[in-house]
Structure formats: C-alpha cells, structure tokens
Design a protein around this motif. Structure first.
Motif, PDB file in Angstrom:
ATOM      1  N   LEU A  48       0.704  -1.267  -0.128  1.00 49.21           N
ATOM      2  CA  LEU A  48       0.046  -0.073   0.157  1.00 49.21           C
ATOM      3  C   LEU A  48       0.810   1.239  -0.115  1.00 49.21           C
ATOM      4  O   LEU A  48       2.046   1.132   0.299  1.00 49.21           O
ATOM      5  CB  LEU A  48      -0.966   0.178   1.323  1.00 49.21           C
ATOM      6  N   LYS A  49       0.224   2.423  -0.500  1.00 54.59           N
ATOM      7  CA  LYS A  49       0.827   3.618  -0.193  1.00 54.59           C
ATOM      8  C   LYS A  49       0.054   4.346   0.715  1.00 54.59           C
ATOM      9  O   LYS A  49      -1.150   4.294   0.849  1.00 54.59           O
ATOM     10  CB  LYS A  49       0.896   4.319  -1.624  1.00 54.59           C
ATOM     11  N   GLY A  50       0.487   5.203   1.713  1.00 53.46           N
ATOM     12  CA  GLY A  50       0.168   5.922   2.500  1.00 53.46           C
ATOM     13  C   GLY A  50       0.815   7.410   2.881  1.00 53.46           C
ATOM     14  O   GLY A  50       2.022   7.529   2.197  1.00 53.46           O
ATOM     15  N   THR A  51       0.269   8.263   3.792  1.00 55.73           N
ATOM     16  CA  THR A  51       0.796   9.549   3.963  1.00 55.73           C
ATOM     17  C   THR A  51       1.597   9.390   5.257  1.00 55.73           C
ATOM     18  O   THR A  51       0.642   8.980   6.328  1.00 55.73           O
ATOM     19  CB  THR A  51       0.127  10.747   3.773  1.00 55.73           C
ATOM     20  N   VAL A  52       2.440   9.834   5.711  1.00 55.72           N
ATOM     21  CA  VAL A  52       3.050  10.055   6.900  1.00 55.72           C
ATOM     22  C   VAL A  52       2.378  10.979   7.914  1.00 55.72           C
ATOM     23  O   VAL A  52       2.063  12.177   7.408  1.00 55.72           O
ATOM     24  CB  VAL A  52       4.755  10.302   6.809  1.00 55.72           C
ATOM     25  N   ALA A  53       1.609  10.208   8.953  1.00 57.82           N
ATOM     26  CA  ALA A  53       1.080  11.216   9.662  1.00 57.82           C
ATOM     27  C   ALA A  53       1.542  11.753  10.936  1.00 57.82           C
ATOM     28  O   ALA A  53       1.246  12.890  11.504  1.00 57.82           O
ATOM     29  CB  ALA A  53      -0.309  10.539  10.175  1.00 57.82           C
ATOM     30  N   ALA A  54       2.569  11.164  11.408  1.00 59.70           N
ATOM     31  CA  ALA A  54       3.380  11.368  12.660  1.00 59.70           C
ATOM     32  C   ALA A  54       4.817  10.460  12.692  1.00 59.70           C
ATOM     33  O   ALA A  54       4.768   9.483  12.108  1.00 59.70           O
ATOM     34  CB  ALA A  54       2.711  11.118  14.036  1.00 59.70           C
ATOM     35  N   VAL A  55       5.820  11.274  13.432  1.00 61.54           N
ATOM     36  CA  VAL A  55       6.984  10.565  13.363  1.00 61.54           C
ATOM     37  C   VAL A  55       7.500  10.807  14.777  1.00 61.54           C
ATOM     38  O   VAL A  55       7.484  12.069  15.377  1.00 61.54           O
ATOM     39  CB  VAL A  55       8.161  11.216  12.444  1.00 61.54           C
ATOM     40  N   ASN A  56       8.044   9.811  15.359  1.00 64.60           N
ATOM     41  CA  ASN A  56       8.614   9.883  16.618  1.00 64.60           C
ATOM     42  C   ASN A  56       9.980   9.370  16.499  1.00 64.60           C
ATOM     43  O   ASN A  56      10.500   8.762  15.678  1.00 64.60           O
ATOM     44  CB  ASN A  56       7.750   9.556  18.017  1.00 64.60           C
ATOM     45  N   ASN A 128       9.995  -5.178 -11.128  1.00 65.73           N
ATOM     46  CA  ASN A 128       9.709  -3.833 -10.635  1.00 65.73           C
ATOM     47  C   ASN A 128      10.620  -2.822 -10.676  1.00 65.73           C
ATOM     48  O   ASN A 128      11.635  -3.193  -9.721  1.00 65.73           O
ATOM     49  CB  ASN A 128       8.566  -4.002  -9.330  1.00 65.73           C
ATOM     50  N   ILE A 129      10.507  -1.845 -10.851  1.00 57.94           N
ATOM     51  CA  ILE A 129      11.452  -0.659 -10.489  1.00 57.94           C
ATOM     52  C   ILE A 129      10.950   0.564  -9.863  1.00 57.94           C
ATOM     53  O   ILE A 129       9.813   0.636  -9.837  1.00 57.94           O
ATOM     54  CB  ILE A 129      12.365  -0.227 -11.771  1.00 57.94           C
ATOM     55  N   ALA A 130      11.663   1.442  -9.302  1.00 56.94           N
ATOM     56  CA  ALA A 130      11.263   2.788  -8.908  1.00 56.94           C
ATOM     57  C   ALA A 130      11.424   3.765  -9.656  1.00 56.94           C
ATOM     58  O   ALA A 130      12.423   3.560 -10.455  1.00 56.94           O
ATOM     59  CB  ALA A 130      11.915   2.951  -7.531  1.00 56.94           C
ATOM     60  N   GLY A 131      10.479   4.789  -9.641  1.00 54.10           N
ATOM     61  CA  GLY A 131      10.722   6.040 -10.648  1.00 54.10           C
ATOM     62  C   GLY A 131      10.127   7.237  -9.940  1.00 54.10           C
ATOM     63  O   GLY A 131       9.388   7.057  -9.104  1.00 54.10           O
ATOM     64  N   ARG A 132      10.280   8.182 -10.616  1.00 56.20           N
ATOM     65  CA  ARG A 132       9.767   9.461 -10.051  1.00 56.20           C
ATOM     66  C   ARG A 132       9.200  10.044 -10.917  1.00 56.20           C
ATOM     67  O   ARG A 132       9.584  10.440 -12.302  1.00 56.20           O
ATOM     68  CB  ARG A 132      10.790  10.599  -9.347  1.00 56.20           C
ATOM     69  N   VAL A 133       7.936  10.632 -10.921  1.00 56.13           N
ATOM     70  CA  VAL A 133       6.905  11.234 -11.883  1.00 56.13           C
ATOM     71  C   VAL A 133       7.580  12.718 -11.946  1.00 56.13           C
ATOM     72  O   VAL A 133       7.366  13.324 -10.653  1.00 56.13           O
ATOM     73  CB  VAL A 133       5.453  11.044 -11.562  1.00 56.13           C
ATOM     74  N   GLU A 172       7.172   9.571  -5.848  1.00 55.60           N
ATOM     75  CA  GLU A 172       7.613   8.145  -6.211  1.00 55.60           C
ATOM     76  C   GLU A 172       6.860   6.874  -6.472  1.00 55.60           C
ATOM     77  O   GLU A 172       6.049   6.923  -5.606  1.00 55.60           O
ATOM     78  CB  GLU A 172       8.521   7.646  -4.862  1.00 55.60           C
ATOM     79  N   ILE A 173       7.057   6.266  -7.512  1.00 55.85           N
ATOM     80  CA  ILE A 173       6.137   4.959  -7.751  1.00 55.85           C
ATOM     81  C   ILE A 173       6.775   3.806  -8.039  1.00 55.85           C
ATOM     82  O   ILE A 173       8.104   3.965  -8.341  1.00 55.85           O
ATOM     83  CB  ILE A 173       5.244   5.537  -8.964  1.00 55.85           C
ATOM     84  N   GLU A 174       6.186   2.883  -7.968  1.00 55.88           N
ATOM     85  CA  GLU A 174       6.661   1.682  -8.618  1.00 55.88           C
ATOM     86  C   GLU A 174       6.162   1.254 -10.009  1.00 55.88           C
ATOM     87  O   GLU A 174       5.042   1.426 -10.113  1.00 55.88           O
ATOM     88  CB  GLU A 174       6.256   0.549  -7.349  1.00 55.88           C
ATOM     89  N   CYS A 175       7.018   0.786 -10.762  1.00 52.62           N
ATOM     90  CA  CYS A 175       6.525   0.618 -12.201  1.00 52.62           C
ATOM     91  C   CYS A 175       7.440  -0.458 -12.732  1.00 52.62           C
ATOM     92  O   CYS A 175       8.260  -0.904 -12.167  1.00 52.62           O
ATOM     93  CB  CYS A 175       6.399   1.839 -12.956  1.00 52.62           C
TER      94      CYS A 175
END
Length: 336
Positions: A48-56, A128-133, A172-175
């Motif tokens: 899954l892809k998600g958004t960082v909500a908090a970091v400790n 699969n590879i990583a890429g940046r749109v 950053e995406i996986e493609c």
C-alpha cells in the motif's frame, strides 16, 4: 502547465511523422477505455501507499486511507531510517497487526536502476523498479528512471481520471518497463499492472482468512434484485435476499442500501469459484424455533394477512412466522 488537466499538455518533443509514433502512444490509444483497478485493501501481505501522519524517535505512523493507520518501526530499515517528514508519501507492505489492532508495516524495497544496462535487465526479467513522476504530458506522464525520462500512458497509470493523474506528479512510484528501445532511447513504463497484481494478491490473502461460520463486518457495495454484495475487505460476498430476514423480503433495497456497514455470518466459502455466501438473519434466533412452544393446536391467535394467493392467505402470527389459511378453511357458509 495546467495541473487540473494534464492530459491536454503538449508532448515534450513533437512527433513529426504519425507512422513513427512510439510504442507508448500506440498502447495508450489502444487502452484508453480501460478501467483503473481498485486500490488494494490493507490486509496482511498487501502493498500500500500512505501518507506519513506522525514521526517519533522509534516509529513512523502512516495514514493508509479508509480510516486505516499503520506503524512502521525505524529499525525495519536495514540502512537506517531515511529522512521522512510528516506529509511524505511512502510505500509499505502490511505484515500483521499488533495487540492494539494497529497495522504493522515494513518498508518496501524496490530496485532503482542506475544505468541502461540495469534498466535492460529489469525489462527482460519483468522486475518492478522505482521511478519518480516528473511531469504530465499529452497522453500520460514522464517518469524519471535510470537517469532517463520514460513515458507512462495515462491508461497504464492506475488512476481513474485527470485529477488523480495530476496528483502523481512529484511522487515516487513503483512501475515496470514494458517497452525499451535502446536505439530511439524510448522507454515505456506501466504502474497499473503492478496495482492489479497487488490487488489480486491482497484479495487472495483476504479470501484465505475467511472461515465458514465466522461473523465478519462488511460494507454494502451494490444491491440487486436477488440480494446485495458486501465488501469484506478486498473480497466480495453475496447476501442473498432469502438470508436477509426470517420474514419475507419484497426487495433487498427495503433492507439494505449501498454504503451500509453490516455484521454478517459467513455461510459458505467456495474455494474453487471464490464465492462467499453471507447471512444476516442467521445472527438472530430462528422464530420457528420458538413457534412450537408459543402456538398450540386449537389456540385462537391474532394475525395479520401478509399476502394472498389463489389457494388461500398467508397470515403473519409473529415476525418471521406465517401460517396458511387455506381457501377451503375460510368459510362454512359459502364457497370461496
């Protein structure tokens, strides 16, 4: 650039000869009407892809959407935790749940080719590879991979519309490379195929967790004349109209509607057809179980005519308990 409508933007380089259109443009035109896949649900083994909500100090908390949140331990990064900030998008895999029921996550490791030889190897092995749109162009997106700019057709982006497409810019995406022409330096990548594979794996993982007799929660996804389909977290189950209530149901829409959250019982799991049968009435006592002690032969009891037929009338004696008054039993005085 107008991000609200990225598919109308001009290509980075004009195509002078229609016959020399590259593979990516042909593929985009051929699959323009394809429907984007549904994002996988947060189940164990899913990506899954998600958004960082908090970091400790020790953990990274990730909002996965749909009221789901997961925790990613910084110690899970083999090379040390990267500089991750609140609001960053991150790709993770689900490994389970902790004692509090929060999803436990692990970082997703994706290959990042450094040059054309590594890109060629990834293409041949279908890895699969990583890429940046980097930008939106006519018909799709430009994705930076191995120092080059690949083309990703809008139909292979895994998005549903131009608004979702625009949101991928800067991410950053996986493609996966689906066409590589070293002579023309033409690279075409596909994100949608990965989402489809992830959704299929998540669905299979969720299906294996289903057991007959278990009580689960589901959300009504669609309502038909014969019942309703519920989303059980990546797997659809059928709640047939006959299993909605102990009393007669005229239309399923009289009992449930799209978006309803229900608690249902799994009646049957067919591992071959991948079909799941659900029951709602099975969660409450069968009224006929008490009917034998509640109603005795010879008792005079009140009732409500529920429906009429050519051979008589069905009378509701209690919720879910109907009795038949046959036409021959309706009158002593005249023939009915």
């Amino acid at each position: 650039m107008n991000p609200a409508n990225p598919v109308d933007q001009p290509m980075e380089e004009p195509v002078n000869n229609p016959e020399e259109s590259n593979f990516g443009e042909i593929l985009q035109q051929f699959e323009l009407q394809q429907t984007a896949p549904v994002e996988a649900q947060p189940v164990e083994g899913g990506v899954l892809k998600g958004t960082v909500a908090a970091v400790n100090e020790d953990s990274i908390f990730v909002d996965l959407g749909g009221k789901s949140e997961g925790v990613l331990l910084k110690s899970a990064f083999a090379d040390g935790a990267p500089d991750i900030q609140v609001g960053d998008l991150i790709q993770v895999s689900v490994t389970g749940r902790n004692a509090e029921g929060t999803l436990e996550l692990s970082p997703l490791k994706v290959e990042r080719p450094k040059d054309w030889s590594e890109l060629q190897a990834a293409f041949e092995d279908k890895r699969n590879i990583a890429g940046r749109v980097v930008e939106a162009v006519k018909g799709g997106l430009r994705v930076e991979v191995a120092g080059s700019r690949a083309f990703m057709p809008a139909s292979r982006s895994g998005t549903r519309d131009a608004i979702e497409l625009a949101k991928l810019v800067g991410q950053e995406i996986e493609c996966r490379v689906i066409n590589l022409d070293t002579v023309k330096e033409d690279v075409v990548v596909d994100r949608r195929v990965i989402l489809e594979e992830e959704a299929a794996k998540a669905k299979e993982a969720a299906f294996l967790l289903l057991e007959e007799g278990a009580v689960v929660k589901g959300r009504v996804r669609s309502v038909t004349d014969f019942g309703a389909f519920l989303d059980l977290g990546g797997v659809d189950g059928l709640l047939h109209v006959t299993d909605m209530s102990w009393h007669r149901v005229g239309k399923p829409s009289d009992v449930v509607k799209i978006g309803d959250d229900l608690e249902v019982k799994i009646l049957k799991v067919n591992k071959n057809s991948k079909k799941v049968s659900l029951g709602l009435k099975q969660l409450i006592p069968d009224p006929w179980a008490a009917a034998a002690s509640q109603f005795k032969v010879g008792d005079r009891v009140p009732g409500t005519v529920a429906r009429l037929t050519d051979f008589g009338a069905f009378v509701e004696l209690a919720p879910g308990v109907d009795g038949l008054v046959h036409v021959s039993e309706m009158s002593w005085a005249k023939k009915v």
